[in-house]
Scaffold this motif. Structure first.
Motif, PDB file in Angstrom:
ATOM      1  N   ALA A   1       0.803  -1.226   0.000  1.00 54.88           N
ATOM      2  CA  ALA A   1       0.000   0.000   0.000  1.00 54.88           C
ATOM      3  C   ALA A   1       0.830   1.267   0.000  1.00 54.88           C
ATOM      4  CB  ALA A   1      -0.942  -0.007   1.198  1.00 54.88           C
ATOM      5  N   GLY A   2       2.122   1.182   0.314  1.00 56.88           N
ATOM      6  CA  GLY A   2       2.964   2.379   0.276  1.00 56.88           C
ATOM      7  C   GLY A   2       2.456   3.467   1.199  1.00 56.88           C
ATOM      8  N   ARG A   3       2.353   4.680   0.677  1.00 54.52           N
ATOM      9  CA  ARG A   3       1.962   5.821   1.516  1.00 54.52           C
ATOM     10  C   ARG A   3       0.483   5.796   1.895  1.00 54.52           C
ATOM     11  NH1 ARG A   3       2.168  10.953  -2.729  1.00 54.52           N
ATOM     12  NH2 ARG A   3       0.310  10.405  -3.927  1.00 54.52           N
ATOM     13  N   LYS A   4      -0.302   4.910   1.270  1.00 58.48           N
ATOM     14  CA  LYS A   4      -1.709   4.762   1.634  1.00 58.48           C
ATOM     15  C   LYS A   4      -1.927   3.659   2.668  1.00 58.48           C
ATOM     16  CE  LYS A   4      -4.509   6.598  -2.106  1.00 58.48           C
ATOM     17  NZ  LYS A   4      -5.508   6.255  -3.155  1.00 58.48           N
ATOM     18  N   ALA A   5      -0.848   3.105   3.198  1.00 55.59           N
ATOM     19  CA  ALA A   5      -0.958   2.142   4.289  1.00 55.59           C
ATOM     20  C   ALA A   5      -1.257   2.879   5.591  1.00 55.59           C
ATOM     21  CB  ALA A   5       0.338   1.351   4.417  1.00 55.59           C
ATOM     22  N   SER A   6      -1.500   2.098   6.652  1.00 56.01           N
ATOM     23  CA  SER A   6      -1.745   2.658   7.982  1.00 56.01           C
ATOM     24  C   SER A   6      -2.948   3.604   7.988  1.00 56.01           C
ATOM     25  CB  SER A   6      -0.492   3.393   8.494  1.00 56.01           C
ATOM     26  OG  SER A   6      -0.650   3.768   9.849  1.00 56.01           O
ATOM     27  N   THR A   7      -4.031   3.135   7.375  1.00 56.96           N
ATOM     28  CA  THR A   7      -5.253   3.930   7.346  1.00 56.96           C
ATOM     29  C   THR A   7      -6.409   3.161   7.980  1.00 56.96           C
ATOM     30  OG1 THR A   7      -5.781   3.143   5.109  1.00 56.96           O
ATOM     31  CG2 THR A   7      -4.572   5.198   5.279  1.00 56.96           C
ATOM     32  N   ALA A   8      -7.464   3.884   8.285  1.00 54.52           N
ATOM     33  CA  ALA A   8      -8.654   3.281   8.871  1.00 54.52           C
ATOM     34  C   ALA A   8      -9.512   2.640   7.788  1.00 54.52           C
ATOM     35  CB  ALA A   8      -9.459   4.341   9.619  1.00 54.52           C
TER      36      ALA A   8
ATOM     37  N   PRO B   1      -6.804   2.794  19.082  1.00 51.93           N
ATOM     38  CA  PRO B   1      -7.023   1.364  19.333  1.00 51.93           C
ATOM     39  C   PRO B   1      -6.286   0.467  18.338  1.00 51.93           C
ATOM     40  CG  PRO B   1      -8.981   2.412  18.421  1.00 51.93           C
ATOM     41  CD  PRO B   1      -8.039   3.505  18.781  1.00 51.93           C
ATOM     42  N   GLU B   2      -6.091   0.963  17.131  1.00 51.47           N
ATOM     43  CA  GLU B   2      -5.268   0.273  16.144  1.00 51.47           C
ATOM     44  C   GLU B   2      -4.104   1.199  15.797  1.00 51.47           C
ATOM     45  OE1 GLU B   2      -8.402  -2.696  13.896  1.00 51.47           O
ATOM     46  OE2 GLU B   2      -7.978  -0.754  12.961  1.00 51.47           O
ATOM     47  N   GLN B   3      -2.931   0.812  16.243  1.00 50.23           N
ATOM     48  CA  GLN B   3      -1.768   1.682  16.171  1.00 50.23           C
ATOM     49  C   GLN B   3      -1.364   2.004  14.735  1.00 50.23           C
ATOM     50  OE1 GLN B   3       0.230   3.132  18.598  1.00 50.23           O
ATOM     51  NE2 GLN B   3      -1.308   2.547  20.116  1.00 50.23           N
ATOM     52  N   ALA B   4      -0.973   3.245  14.511  1.00 51.43           N
ATOM     53  CA  ALA B   4      -0.399   3.641  13.226  1.00 51.43           C
ATOM     54  C   ALA B   4       0.987   3.019  13.081  1.00 51.43           C
ATOM     55  CB  ALA B   4      -0.303   5.160  13.146  1.00 51.43           C
ATOM     56  N   TRP B   5       1.438   2.902  11.839  1.00 54.21           N
ATOM     57  CA  TRP B   5       2.798   2.414  11.610  1.00 54.21           C
ATOM     58  C   TRP B   5       3.468   3.262  10.524  1.00 54.21           C
ATOM     59  CZ3 TRP B   5      -1.508  -0.516  10.108  1.00 54.21           C
ATOM     60  CH2 TRP B   5      -1.653  -0.791   8.729  1.00 54.21           C
ATOM     61  N   GLU B   6       4.780   3.164  10.429  1.00 47.73           N
ATOM     62  CA  GLU B   6       5.532   3.951   9.456  1.00 47.73           C
ATOM     63  C   GLU B   6       5.222   3.484   8.040  1.00 47.73           C
ATOM     64  OE1 GLU B   6      10.097   5.386   9.139  1.00 47.73           O
ATOM     65  OE2 GLU B   6       9.807   3.228   8.860  1.00 47.73           O
ATOM     66  N   THR B   7       5.074   4.433   7.141  1.00 54.92           N
ATOM     67  CA  THR B   7       4.823   4.101   5.740  1.00 54.92           C
ATOM     68  C   THR B   7       6.016   4.512   4.892  1.00 54.92           C
ATOM     69  OG1 THR B   7       3.721   6.233   5.317  1.00 54.92           O
ATOM     70  CG2 THR B   7       2.332   4.399   6.037  1.00 54.92           C
ATOM     71  N   ILE B   8       6.114   3.872   3.717  1.00 55.08           N
ATOM     72  CA  ILE B   8       7.219   4.158   2.801  1.00 55.08           C
ATOM     73  C   ILE B   8       6.665   4.485   1.419  1.00 55.08           C
ATOM     74  CG2 ILE B   8       8.927   2.781   4.020  1.00 55.08           C
ATOM     75  CD1 ILE B   8       8.398   0.522   2.006  1.00 55.08           C
ATOM     76  N   ALA B   9       7.454   5.180   0.638  1.00 52.90           N
ATOM     77  CA  ALA B   9       7.053   5.596  -0.711  1.00 52.90           C
ATOM     78  C   ALA B   9       8.324   5.961  -1.477  1.00 52.90           C
ATOM     79  CB  ALA B   9       6.107   6.794  -0.635  1.00 52.90           C
ATOM     80  N   PRO B  10       8.214   6.174  -2.792  1.00 59.05           N
ATOM     81  CA  PRO B  10       9.413   6.598  -3.521  1.00 59.05           C
ATOM     82  C   PRO B  10       9.947   7.939  -3.032  1.00 59.05           C
ATOM     83  CG  PRO B  10       7.450   6.705  -4.907  1.00 59.05           C
ATOM     84  CD  PRO B  10       7.074   5.953  -3.687  1.00 59.05           C
TER      85      PRO B  10
END
Length: 381
Positions: free
Chosen positions: A105-112, A126-135
């Protein structure tokens, strides 16, 4: 009687699609730590019993952090294989093929989840965010988390994720895999100049921006058996100035085909950047993306799948008859009507429309057709 193309088998490498109707990947966001649940079994059983030719399991993370939400399916752990195998067996029991869409999912990861707002997760929730990566370190939308620009170790980790996920898809018995390169997720953001500002070998001109996509395709194809197809889901146009054009996608399709990718599944949009020149697309109309599948099919001499508000059987048949695509992907219309293949067979005057269904259904429905059902006359009082 001539069989409509929609119900004509399609042979590809060593597999046969019994008809051209494919269940498009539909994220359900109800997995637990990437694992298939009872919901998924029921969700897919409806379509298998309805007579589709093939189905693609929803966007499935190749790494844990590559999932869109906490509820997305995964193939980043061996524990995911048994549940996926159950889905495959549901389709195989009805003579349909089963595929899985693998991606990051790249930069669109860590979403609700969509019904929880679809925004970025917050630390401490309640659901922890995490680091995302992208170009590049460009948020998907204004106010969203800023992804970390990928470094050498990240490239290797993602490639290894695709390799391992492909191995697990094979262990689960899937007939084909689809690489997810659309909708603003990681591979798409490499391809689009709106989200890729790198100055190294993975950015810059078209060749640089497609480099990582092609490396992933080579990785998947090197693992996947020669007799099984590989699909690629592409955003064929960004619908934004300076973004991907159909000509860019045709060039990508040629390169993917040379690396053993068999089908391009043609979508559009998804590269929401917040920059001034990123204009929203016009409201979609039925078949609004068919011209993209047609452009790739003719421009790259590649098998394509059309998707996007294809709801009417005559519309689907016309797409195939015109040579605009080889397969028809349907999503929400199948949610509303899992017996769409039967209704399509009737609309297109297939000689025995009930033959698209499993024999227990076909037998009784044929008999039902022999009876004239009329309301009883009203009783006088």
């Amino acid at each position: 009687m001539t069989t409509p193309l929609l119900f004509t088998p399609l042979d590809m490498r060593g597999v046969r699609f019994k008809n051209r109707i494919v269940v498009s990947p539909m994220c359900q966001y109800l997995a637990v730590e990437g694992r298939i649940q009872d919901w998924h079994r029921g969700h897919h059983a409806r379509f298998a019993l309805g007579g589709v030719g093939a189905a693609i399991v929803e966007a499935t993370g190749v790494t844990r952090e590559g999932r869109i939400t906490w509820g997305c399916t995964g193939l980043y752990d061996d524990a995911h294989v048994p549940g996926m195998r159950e889905i495959v067996e549901i389709y195989h029991a009805q003579g349909a093929l089963a595929g899985v869409q693998i991606g990051h999912a790249g930069r669109k990861a860590s979403t609700a989840r969509p019904w929880e707002g679809a925004g970025p997760l917050e630390p401490g929730g309640p659901e922890q965010a995490w680091e995302t990566i992208a170009p590049s370190a460009i948020p998907a939308r204004p106010g969203w988390h800023t992804p970390r620009a990928m470094e050498a170790a990240d490239f290797e980790r993602v490639r290894e994720g695709f390799r391992a996920a492909t191995h697990r898809a094979l262990a689960a018995g899937f007939d084909f895999v689809e690489i997810h390169g659309a909708h603003g997720y990681l591979l798409h953001t490499f391809f689009s100049a709106l989200s890729n500002r790198r100055t190294d070998a993975y950015g810059g001109d078209l060749a640089g921006r497609m480099r990582f996509l092609l490396e992933v395709a080579e990785t998947v194809r090197s693992v996947w058996p020669e007799e099984k197809p590989v699909f690629y889901r592409a955003t064929a146009t960004d619908d934004a100035e300076g973004g991907i054009t159909l000509d860019d996608t045709i060039a990508l399709a040629r390169e993917l085909k040379a690396r053993g990718v068999d089908v391009m599944d043609c979508s559009s949009g998804g590269i929401i950047t917040g920059v001034a020149n990123a204009q929203p697309a016009a409201p979609p109309k039925p078949g609004h993306q068919v011209h993209l599948a047609a452009g790739v099919r003719r421009g790259a001499d590649m098998t394509t799948m059309a998707v996007g508000l294809i709801v009417d059987p005559h519309q689907a048949e016309e797409i195939l008859q015109a040579g605009d695509a080889d397969l028809i992907a349907i999503a929400r219309e199948l949610m509303a009507d899992p017996n769409w293949p039967l209704h399509a067979a009737k609309a297109l005057c297939v000689e025995d429309p009930y033959a698209v269904l499993p024999e227990p259904y076909a037998f009784y429905l044929r008999r039902r057709g022999e009876v004239s059902y009329r309301p009883a006359p009203a009783q006088r009082t």
